[in-house]
Write a protein that holds these residues in place. Structure first.
Motif, PDB file in Angstrom:
ATOM      1  N   ASP A 124      73.190  23.360 -16.064  1.00 52.80           N
ATOM      2  CA  ASP A 124      73.738  22.106 -15.537  1.00 52.80           C
ATOM      3  C   ASP A 124      74.680  21.390 -16.495  1.00 52.80           C
ATOM      4  N   THR A 125      74.793  21.888 -17.737  1.00 58.50           N
ATOM      5  CA  THR A 125      75.573  21.158 -18.744  1.00 58.50           C
ATOM      6  C   THR A 125      76.755  21.953 -19.301  1.00 58.50           C
ATOM      7  N   GLN A 126      76.915  23.179 -18.839  1.00 58.21           N
ATOM      8  CA  GLN A 126      78.022  24.004 -19.314  1.00 58.21           C
ATOM      9  C   GLN A 126      78.661  24.758 -18.149  1.00 58.21           C
ATOM     10  N   ILE A 127      79.906  25.168 -18.340  1.00 60.44           N
ATOM     11  CA  ILE A 127      80.546  26.124 -17.445  1.00 60.44           C
ATOM     12  C   ILE A 127      81.016  27.313 -18.280  1.00 60.44           C
ATOM     13  N   ARG A 128      81.093  28.477 -17.637  1.00 59.83           N
ATOM     14  CA  ARG A 128      81.581  29.690 -18.311  1.00 59.83           C
ATOM     15  C   ARG A 128      82.778  30.226 -17.534  1.00 59.83           C
ATOM     16  N   ILE A 129      83.842  30.521 -18.273  1.00 67.49           N
ATOM     17  CA  ILE A 129      85.078  31.006 -17.670  1.00 67.49           C
ATOM     18  C   ILE A 129      85.387  32.381 -18.251  1.00 67.49           C
ATOM     19  N   ALA A 130      85.358  33.405 -17.404  1.00 70.47           N
ATOM     20  CA  ALA A 130      85.660  34.756 -17.861  1.00 70.47           C
ATOM     21  C   ALA A 130      87.162  34.942 -17.995  1.00 70.47           C
ATOM     22  N   ASN A 131      87.558  35.537 -19.099  1.00 65.99           N
ATOM     23  CA  ASN A 131      88.978  35.809 -19.384  1.00 65.99           C
ATOM     24  C   ASN A 131      89.155  37.325 -19.482  1.00 65.99           C
ATOM     25  N   PHE A 132      89.027  37.992 -18.341  1.00 71.13           N
ATOM     26  CA  PHE A 132      89.092  39.447 -18.291  1.00 71.13           C
ATOM     27  C   PHE A 132      90.478  39.915 -17.845  1.00 71.13           C
ATOM     28  N   PRO A 133      90.812  41.180 -18.073  1.00 68.80           N
ATOM     29  CA  PRO A 133      92.145  41.672 -17.701  1.00 68.80           C
ATOM     30  C   PRO A 133      92.491  41.526 -16.225  1.00 68.80           C
ATOM     31  N   ALA A 134      91.501  41.464 -15.347  1.00 62.88           N
ATOM     32  CA  ALA A 134      91.770  41.351 -13.911  1.00 62.88           C
ATOM     33  C   ALA A 134      92.389  40.014 -13.536  1.00 62.88           C
ATOM     34  N   VAL A 135      92.225  39.017 -14.395  1.00 63.20           N
ATOM     35  CA  VAL A 135      92.754  37.679 -14.125  1.00 63.20           C
ATOM     36  C   VAL A 135      94.067  37.507 -14.872  1.00 63.20           C
ATOM     37  N   SER A 136      95.093  37.088 -14.157  1.00 57.44           N
ATOM     38  CA  SER A 136      96.436  36.994 -14.736  1.00 57.44           C
ATOM     39  C   SER A 136      96.642  35.673 -15.476  1.00 57.44           C
ATOM     40  N   LEU A 137      97.706  35.633 -16.256  1.00 64.27           N
ATOM     41  CA  LEU A 137      98.100  34.413 -16.950  1.00 64.27           C
ATOM     42  C   LEU A 137      98.376  33.296 -15.945  1.00 64.27           C
ATOM     43  N   GLU A 138      99.045  33.634 -14.844  1.00 59.20           N
ATOM     44  CA  GLU A 138      99.365  32.628 -13.821  1.00 59.20           C
ATOM     45  C   GLU A 138      98.097  32.050 -13.205  1.00 59.20           C
ATOM     46  N   GLN A 139      97.100  32.883 -12.985  1.00 60.73           N
ATOM     47  CA  GLN A 139      95.833  32.398 -12.421  1.00 60.73           C
ATOM     48  C   GLN A 139      95.107  31.491 -13.403  1.00 60.73           C
ATOM     49  N   VAL A 140      95.173  31.825 -14.675  1.00 57.33           N
ATOM     50  CA  VAL A 140      94.564  30.971 -15.703  1.00 57.33           C
ATOM     51  C   VAL A 140      95.284  29.619 -15.753  1.00 57.33           C
ATOM     52  N   GLU A 141      96.596  29.642 -15.676  1.00 54.37           N
ATOM     53  CA  GLU A 141      97.363  28.394 -15.693  1.00 54.37           C
ATOM     54  C   GLU A 141      97.024  27.525 -14.483  1.00 54.37           C
ATOM     55  N   THR A 142      96.819  28.154 -13.332  1.00 58.70           N
ATOM     56  CA  THR A 142      96.430  27.408 -12.125  1.00 58.70           C
ATOM     57  C   THR A 142      95.057  26.782 -12.304  1.00 58.70           C
ATOM     58  N   LEU A 143      94.126  27.542 -12.869  1.00 59.36           N
ATOM     59  CA  LEU A 143      92.787  27.005 -13.131  1.00 59.36           C
ATOM     60  C   LEU A 143      92.860  25.798 -14.060  1.00 59.36           C
ATOM     61  N   ILE A 144      93.666  25.879 -15.082  1.00 58.30           N
ATOM     62  CA  ILE A 144      93.783  24.770 -16.036  1.00 58.30           C
ATOM     63  C   ILE A 144      94.343  23.523 -15.337  1.00 58.30           C
ATOM     64  N   GLN A 145      95.275  23.688 -14.421  1.00 59.44           N
ATOM     65  CA  GLN A 145      95.803  22.550 -13.682  1.00 59.44           C
ATOM     66  C   GLN A 145      94.697  21.881 -12.862  1.00 59.44           C
ATOM     67  N   VAL A 146      93.823  22.676 -12.252  1.00 58.34           N
ATOM     68  CA  VAL A 146      92.703  22.111 -11.495  1.00 58.34           C
ATOM     69  C   VAL A 146      91.749  21.388 -12.412  1.00 58.34           C
ATOM     70  N   LEU A 147      91.470  21.979 -13.570  1.00 53.16           N
ATOM     71  CA  LEU A 147      90.577  21.347 -14.540  1.00 53.16           C
ATOM     72  C   LEU A 147      91.163  20.019 -15.050  1.00 53.16           C
ATOM     73  N   LYS A 148      92.469  19.974 -15.202  1.00 56.31           N
ATOM     74  CA  LYS A 148      93.119  18.742 -15.653  1.00 56.31           C
ATOM     75  C   LYS A 148      92.951  17.614 -14.640  1.00 56.31           C
ATOM     76  N   LYS A 149      93.004  17.978 -13.353  1.00 55.64           N
ATOM     77  CA  LYS A 149      92.797  16.977 -12.300  1.00 55.64           C
ATOM     78  C   LYS A 149      91.357  16.421 -12.371  1.00 55.64           C
ATOM     79  N   ILE A 150      90.402  17.303 -12.644  1.00 57.35           N
ATOM     80  CA  ILE A 150      89.019  16.864 -12.799  1.00 57.35           C
ATOM     81  C   ILE A 150      88.890  15.965 -14.026  1.00 57.35           C
ATOM     82  N   ASP A 151      89.705  16.260 -15.038  1.00 60.77           N
ATOM     83  CA  ASP A 151      89.654  15.535 -16.296  1.00 60.77           C
ATOM     84  C   ASP A 151      90.229  14.125 -16.188  1.00 60.77           C
ATOM     85  N   ASP A 152      91.115  13.906 -15.226  1.00 58.65           N
ATOM     86  CA  ASP A 152      91.786  12.601 -15.083  1.00 58.65           C
ATOM     87  C   ASP A 152      90.829  11.510 -14.629  1.00 58.65           C
TER      88      ASP A 152
END
Length: 361
Positions: A333-361
């Motif tokens: 309940d106090t952590q999240i885990r984000i896998a950074n495996f080859p199947a996930v692209s740089l663009e997908q990671v950048e999209t995830l970060i944009q969503v996380l930033k919205k949560i952060d605001d």
């Protein structure tokens, strides 16, 4: 709409998985005999691709099991007569230790708090330990032990066998297999495949130890998938019992795809995506790195503490068709885990970060 899985295993399927699976079905690989030449060719091809991808020496056999967890037991039964030594800093390294205890070995451990990592200089190996069990990438806590530290640990304990759990990082780590005796992983993480296949990389020193223990009247090295039996069959690119033929085929094809990209490129891409995720977590208002020391932070499983309940964060991210994992065990309940495996692209990671930033605001 299709979801993107940033989970630590089972994880996002590798982009070419579906095509390779269709080819496997078209070839009826689920029906072929594991004593057939067709299977031997599949096994040989997969071994060749893994050797190239991970720089695995010819001195090491590449064996297949049902899971990586099974290999914990195989290592202990086949390589430990009396004593093992375990570096424990998360749930999975602790389970490796507990397997040794359950198999009635005298298991030592050097333990750190969840989220803390080991450096070579601080490790104290017991004099009579036969096997040093280390975890390159602790999936539960997001901690890595750097390859140079693993290599130094072995070189300073050259008479002992070193076993490396690389379950949630292979093929990213650049292990030196002239030093590492045995290592293992499963395919449902960084190789982007369905679960059900463990890969055991093991050298002749481990085989010699197993053959010695096999002759001992008061010991057992197991009744299923013993190292001598696996090795004997490996010589002919066969397995003792019917294996996951389609899984072995798919692993070979994905390894070939990664070889076409080049392992150096795969590693650079992994590091680039890690840097973006790490920078966000370090500068966030609602998230903080769970691993304090940057050198100990996993490059393939990023774990962040969250001020908000992790369930709320995961649910918000899911609205954008992305799935991240919760913390492991008591940290659910106090952590999240984000896998950074080859199947996930740089663009997908950048999209995830944009969503996380919205949560952060």
């Amino acid at each position: 709409m299709k979801q993107v899985y940033f989970t630590a295993g089972p994880a996002e399927m590798y982009p070419t998985f579906e095509k390779h699976l269709q080819d496997a079905v078209a070839q009826q690989l689920g029906s072929i005999s594991h004593r057939s030449q067709k299977f031997r060719d599949i096994y040989r091809f997969t071994v060749e691709q893994l050797r190239t991808l991970m720089n695995i020496h010819e001195s090491h056999a590449i064996l297949f099991t049902g899971s990586a967890s099974e290999i914990w037991e195989r290592v202990v039964l086949n390589c430990v007569e009396h004593e093992s030594f375990h570096l424990v800093n998360g749930s999975f390294s602790k389970k490796f230790f507990e397997y040794a205890v359950s198999l009635k070995k005298y298991a030592h451990k050097q333990e750190k708090l969840f989220g803390e990592g080991f450096d070579y200089a601080e490790v104290e190996v017991p004099e009579y330990a036969e096997v040093i069990c280390v975890t390159h990438n602790e999936t539960s806590s997001g901690v890595q032990m750097r390859e140079p530290d693993i290599h130094k640990l072995k070189r300073s304990n050259s008479k002992k066998i070193i076993a490396v759990d690389m379950v949630s990082s292979a093929p990213y780590p650049d292990l030196d297999f002239s030093v590492v005796d045995t290592a293992f992983f499963s395919v449902q993480k960084a190789f982007g495949l369905p679960a059900g296949l463990g890969v055991w990389i093991v050298n002749e020193r481990c085989l010699a130890k197993a053959e010695k223990l096999q002759k001992h009247e008061d010991l057992t090295i197991g009744g299923h998938n013993t190292l001598p039996m696996l090795w004997k069959n490996f010589k002919n690119f066969e397995t003792p019992a019917t294996p996951n033929v389609i899984g072995i085929y798919l692993l070979g094809k994905i390894a070939e795809d990664l070889n076409n990209i080049g392992v150096d490129t795969v590693r650079k891409q992994t590091e680039e995506k890690y840097k973006l995720l790490n920078k966000f977590v370090e500068t966030s208002q609602n998230f903080t790195p769970s691993v304090v020391e940057e050198r100990h932070r996993s490059r393939t499983v990023i774990v962040a503490n969250t001020k908000l309940p992790s369930g709320e964060v995961i649910a918000e991210i899911k609205k954008s068709n992305m799935i991240v994992g919760s913390g492991y065990g008591p940290y659910k309940d106090t952590q999240i885990r984000i896998a950074n495996f080859p199947a996930v692209s740089l663009e997908q990671v950048e999209t995830l970060i944009q969503v996380l930033k919205k949560i952060d605001d």
